[in-house]
Every structure is written in structure tokens, then in C-alpha cells.
Design an enzyme around this catalytic site. Structure first.
Site, short mmCIF file in Angstrom:
data_model
loop_
_atom_site.label_atom_id
_atom_site.label_comp_id
_atom_site.label_asym_id
_atom_site.label_seq_id
_atom_site.Cartn_x
_atom_site.Cartn_y
_atom_site.Cartn_z
N PRO A 183 1.21 -1.51 0.38
CA PRO A 183 0.07 -0.17 -0.04
C PRO A 183 1.29 1.52 0.19
CG PRO A 183 -0.02 -1.57 2.48
CD PRO A 183 0.81 -1.48 1.24
N CYS A 184 1.72 1.33 -1.65
CA CYS A 184 2.77 3.14 -1.23
C CYS A 184 1.35 3.66 -1.34
CB CYS A 184 3.57 3.27 -2.43
SG CYS A 184 2.71 2.75 -4.23
N HIS A 185 0.31 3.90 -1.64
CA HIS A 185 -1.16 5.09 -1.69
C HIS A 185 -1.08 5.47 -0.23
CE1 HIS A 185 -3.15 1.51 -1.08
NE2 HIS A 185 -4.28 2.19 0.18
#
Length: 288
Positions: A250-252
């Protein structure tokens, strides 16, 4: 090549347009009727599809994306991490029950850029538009989102370039089962296994990202500290941007320390969509 056996979520495209418009006019706070008109829907229909998608109203959704709200979320996340440390848990411990596990290619496989690896792929609808997923016998190796104005073949070529020497085979039925696990209808989900290709540093960053829970956010600084390399902000930013498995790694959930969401490999509007959608699901679980 068959691009997809499903229709991509037209509704998501309209939702993304609405989020862009609301963000562009946040000081004016346009009414529902105005936003609905911009996405060529009646106010009733727009409210309905947005609430079905997010579980909350557009107005409530936008509150999740304000700088003040995100600053508070950062503080809460940091307090959770500090509480874990006080409890005697290292930053590497599984503070949360991870639904996603990660396996990296061997040094030899890294050098050979995927030689001997078979990748099954397919295009599918998702809550965030059309996605491309790649799967190997060792786990999911690729997940990306396709922009509404982008030729899906471009996403496919990007995946093929990343897993350069692999063998690729389109398999809609096989990959559909994986997409249904990635975006389940109910909160109950099977553990997912990821197969990644990266440097040792990138893998440490991606492992740190897996420990950021859904509905929470973190900063580049906090990720750097969590891997015991607090001065490596630029390298952490590069590793976050190099992530080739969207959503699951989850780089978001990484935002700027001032509460600004910042950029995202698959568009800043999609980043807003995912963060708001996740926060809504965490805070109103009975609606999902």
C-alpha cells in the site's frame, strides 16, 4: 490479445471525475447538484452510485481527504507505533495480522530478470477502475491500474518490461479468482502471497508498507525510521514509487508529513479515491 472479459467500472470513472472536481473547488464547496452535472448524472443517481461505492456520502468522503483530518490520522498512526514499542514489540514485529505475505526473487533470479518464470495475466474491473494483474506459481507479481484514457496494452508492456525474460500467458479465468480475493465482496479474505523483484532496500521498504493498516496513513520519514535508516528519505521515496504491486503493497498510504497526499504512480486522483474508500470501510464496517 483480449483486453478484458468484463466492462471496466464506468461508475468509478465518474467518481474519480467527481473527486477531482470537488478537490479543485474545495474552498467553494460545490453542492451535490453541481458535481452531478459535471459527471453527467442526475443528483439522485450520482448520490446513489457514490454511496454504493464508498458506503458514505460524497460530502463525508471529502472530509477524509482534508489536510487537518490527515494530519490527525498521521498522529494516531504514530501513537500506535509508539505504543507497540512500549509494549516491547519491535518495528519488525507483526503488530497487525497481515493478510499479505511477501517473497522476493533470489539474487540469481534478480540478475536473470525473470528468466524461467511464467506469468499468467488478465485485465479486470476493480473498485478503482480497470486493473492488470500478473500471477506466478509463487504469488501475485504485478498489479497496476489503467487510466480511463490509456491503452491497456501500455500497462501490459510495462509489466513485460519489468519481468523482462519471463513467459507471459493471458488467463482471464485464473486471474479473475485472484482479483476477487484482492477486492473481496466481504471483509473476510484469504491470505495473499506476493512475489516481488527488487533490491534488498526496496524489499525492506515494501515490507514496512505491509505493516501500515487499512484506513491509516504514514510518512516517508516514518517508513525510513521503521527500517532503521532515518536519513534515507530520498531512497525510501524512490522505493515507494518503484512498487509494482499496487494496492496490496500500500504505497498509497504514504503521504507528506504536512498532511498533503502527494503524488501516486497511478494518478493522484486514484490515490485520493483509495485512501478515502479505505477509511470509509474501516470507520463504517457495518455498511460493507
Amino acid at each position: 490479445m483480449t483486453l478484458t472479459t468484463e466492462n471496466p467500472h464506468i461508475n468509478y470513472q465518474r467518481i474519480e471525475q467527481a473527486i477531482r472536481y470537488l478537490e479543485d473547488n474545495v474552498r467553494r464547496q460545490p453542492e451535490l447538484e453541481e458535481v452531478a452535472e459535471k459527471v453527467h448524472l442526475s443528483p439522485f443517481h450520482f448520490q446513489r452510485i457514490f454511496t454504493e461505492w464508498a458506503g458514505i456520502s460524497p460530502k463525508r468522503f471529502l472530509q477524509y481527504l482534508t489536510v487537518d483530518y490527515l494530519k490527525d490520522k498521521l498522529l494516531q498512526s504514530r501513537n500506535l507505533a509508539e505504543a507497540a514499542e512500549l509494549a516491547g514489540l519491535s518495528s519488525q514485529s507483526r503488530v497487525y495480522d497481515l493478510f499479505t505475505t511477501l517473497e522476493a526473487v533470489t539474487p540469481q533470479e534478480y540478475k536473470e530478470r525473470g528468466a524461467g518464470i511464467r506469468v499468467e495475466y488478465g485485465f479486470h474491473a476493480s473498485p478503482f477502475g480497470l486493473c492488470l494483474i500478473g500471477v506466478t506459481e509463487r504469488g501475485i507479481c504485478w498489479l497496476s491500474f489503467v487510466a480511463s484514457d490509456e491503452d491497456p496494452r501500455h500497462a501490459l508492456e510495462e509489466m513485460k518490461a519489468y519481468w523482462h525474460n519471463s513467459v507471459f500467458h493471458e488467463s482471464q479465468e485464473l486471474t479473475k479468482a485472484f482479483v476477487e480475493q484482492v477486492f473481496p465482496e466481504s471483509p473476510l479474505q484469504k491470505k495473499l502471497h506476493l512475489f516481488v523483484k527488487g533490491t534488498n532496500f526496496q524489499i525492506r521498504v515494501w515490507e514496512a508498507l505491509l505493516r501500515v493498516p487499512m484506513g491509516e496513513v504514514t510518512t516517508y520519514q516514518d517508513i525510513a525510521r521503521s527500517i532503521q535508516n532515518p536519513n534515507a528519505l530520498q531512497a525510501v521515496g524512490s522505493a515507494v514509487g518503484s512498487n509494482h504491486i499496487a494496492y496490496l503493497i500500500p504505497c498509497h498510504r504514504v503521504i507528506r508529513k504536512d498532511g498533503v497526499l502527494g503524488q501516486y504512480r497511478w494518478s493522484s486522483a486514484r490515490k485520493k479515491s483509495i485512501i478515502g474508500w479505505e477509511m470509509a470501510r474501516q470507520e463504517t464496517p457495518n455498511k460493507h
